[in-house]
Design an enzyme around this catalytic site. Structure first.
Site, PDB file in Angstrom:
ATOM      1  N   ASP A  18       0.825  -1.214   0.000  1.00  0.00           N
ATOM      2  CA  ASP A  18       0.000   0.000   0.000  1.00  0.00           C
ATOM      3  C   ASP A  18       0.857   1.261   0.000  1.00  0.00           C
ATOM      4  O   ASP A  18       0.491   2.282   0.583  1.00  0.00           O
ATOM      5  CB  ASP A  18      -0.934   0.028   1.223  1.00  0.00           C
ATOM      6  N   GLU A 226     -11.161   0.294  -3.843  1.00  0.00           N
ATOM      7  CA  GLU A 226     -10.534   0.852  -2.643  1.00  0.00           C
ATOM      8  C   GLU A 226      -9.298   1.644  -3.047  1.00  0.00           C
ATOM      9  O   GLU A 226      -9.020   1.836  -4.219  1.00  0.00           O
ATOM     10  CB  GLU A 226     -10.150  -0.273  -1.663  1.00  0.00           C
TER      11      GLU A 226
END
Length: 484
Positions: A18, A226
């Protein structure tokens, strides 16, 4: 050999997915969540940070733990820290935005330096003190991405998977100079998979305004899932996100940070779907689980940061990066995943390399498998935290693994370091289904041993693929390209 940079760009025993890269001063800092080796859940670790000089992306410094999950008063001992982002506020301090896995509000920590010890600061809230995400009609907050301009900070959040009727898509919220207070109400700027074609005309309890729904049909088949990540180039805002098909990072652009985003395309797919330069465009090559990242301009060159999956699992992810181009009309063409990433060009076609830098792993006849299939996998010895170099296991008949790219000059031999109960030969190619250019025989071994074979690879830049033909199941740790 000069020092080079591979994918993954951090040590092979480090699991920081991420990744959000940001240049502050003369260094680039990567902020991400923190997986563990051989785990069965996402993000159980505290936040750590790595940084590198913008002039030398081969030398990444471990900055240590910058924020612990027990520093937030909301922590009940059962929550983990999901993907964060960092921005510099109008007061010059650095603000870390994050969400726990079991709550729907955004927490903020603050620090005087980009990679120092952050301290809990507060929660994003409306003017009446109600936390964003907890007012009636709010959507839960998730995966914050932030961009500060003057006294305004634009906060992008959201999760909208698997036709969720109560989660319309990605939200944009404007915060004031205190970095916490909402001064402009949330609006939905990119649709999830339930709303792309209907332009938001489904029954939902959400009360947010929908921005430019006339653009939403353009997101079909690449709807928001997302991981919103926001950047600005000149007068254009780029909202990168993970789509509903999971493996890809897409982007949309707008001249307005809270309205009129238009879908533009895929930047990177960790299955290379859409790339047809070396394989059929729709062949996954044993990948395809979730993705998350952002891009940054580092010393004049843009790079896209994303993550890959190791140990044939969703839960041991590692950071990678690829050089990207921004065209004159502001578009970003899709790039393929490689082994050389931040290196700035192909790797030298000589010397010893670890096999954990493989960017393609699959088995002939099973090329359409995703993560979880019976394919070669990158793993390591020991436990999480042990500084053990990664290697490939589960090498069986038909297993293929590839490395991109090398600049070959006068290559004569390749030596490979193998272990395990298999025997046969490794065929060497420059295309996964191309002509065999060399063979390396291997036999059963309880210990790491080297085996060498002659190869005839033409000079120039090309990929390197190994395919095992034989019996049993073995492991591979390193290979050496020999020119003498």
């Amino acid at each position: 050999m000069k020092k080079q940079c591979f994918n993954p760009y951090l040590p092979s025993w480090e699991y920081v997915p991420d990744g959000e890269p940001h240049v502050f001063g003369d260094r680039v800092y990567v902020f991400g969540s923190h997986d563990q080796f051989n785990n069965c859940v996402f993000c159980p670790g505290d936040y750590v940070c790595y940084s590198a000089s913008v002039n030398d992306l081969t030398d990444w410094k471990y900055e240590g733990i910058i924020y612990k999950k027990d520093q937030d008063p909301a922590q009940d001992g059962r929550m983990v820290l999901y993907a964060p982002d960092v921005t510099q506020g109008p007061d010059g301090r650095y603000y870390l935005y994050y969400v726990f896995d079991k709550v729907g509000f955004v927490s903020v920590a603050v620090c005087g330096t980009p990679a120092g010890k952050y301290e809990f600061y507060g929660y994003v809230h409306y003017k009446d003190g109600t936390r964003l995400g907890e007012r009636e009609g709010d959507m839960p907050q998730f995966d914050p991405g932030v961009l500060t301009e003057g006294n305004k900070t634009y906060l992008y959040t959201g999760f909208s998977g698997n036709h969720m009727k109560d989660r319309i898509g990605a939200m944009a919220t404007v915060l004031g100079p205190d970095m916490l207070t909402v001064i402009e109400e949330p609006v939905v700027v990119i649709p999830g998979d339930e709303y792309a074609e209907s332009k938001g005309k489904h029954n939902t309890s959400c009360t947010y305004k929908i921005a430019s729904p006339e653009n939403w049909s353009g997101f079909k088949n690449h709807e928001f899932f997302e991981a919103p990540s926001i950047r600005k180039i000149k007068d254009t805002y780029y909202l990168v996100y993970s789509s509903a098909v999971m493996h890809e990072l897409c982007y949309a652009t707008s001249k307005n940070p809270a309205d009129n985003f238009v879908y533009q395309g895929v930047i990177v797919s960790n299955a290379d779907i859409g790339i047809s330069s070396y394989k059929p465009a729709l062949m996954p090559c044993a990948s395809g689980a979730n993705n998350h990242g952002g891009f940054e301009c580092i010393n004049g060159q843009y790079y896209m940061f994303y993550h890959r999956h190791t140990n044939n699992s969703w839960y041991s992810r590692q950071g990678c990066a690829e050089k990207i181009d921004v065209t004159k009309d502001g578009l970003i063409p899709q790039v393929e995943i490689t082994s050389c990433g931040l290196n700035g060009g192909p790797l030298e076609g000589k010397g010893k390399y670890p096999v954990y830098i493989a960017c393609n792993n699959f088995v002939k006849g099973q090329e359409n498998l995703y993560v979880g299939g019976n394919v070669p996998k990158i793993t390591q010895d020991g436990r999480d935290g042990d500084e053990e170099e990664g290697y490939l296991v589960n090498i069986m008949n038909g297993a293929t693994f590839g490395f991109k790219y090398f600049d070959f000059k006068n290559l004569k031999k390749i030596s490979i370091e193998t272990r395990g109960y298999f025997q046969g030969c490794f065929e060497v190619r420059t295309k996964w289904d191309g002509e065999v250019l060399g063979k390396i025989n291997v036999e059963f071994s309880n210990f790491w041993e080297f085996n060498t074979g002659d190869v005839k690879i033409p000079d120039g830049v090309s990929a390197l693929y190994f395919t095992f033909n034989g019996s049993g199941n073995g492991q591979l740790k390193t290979f050496e390209l020999i020119t003498d």
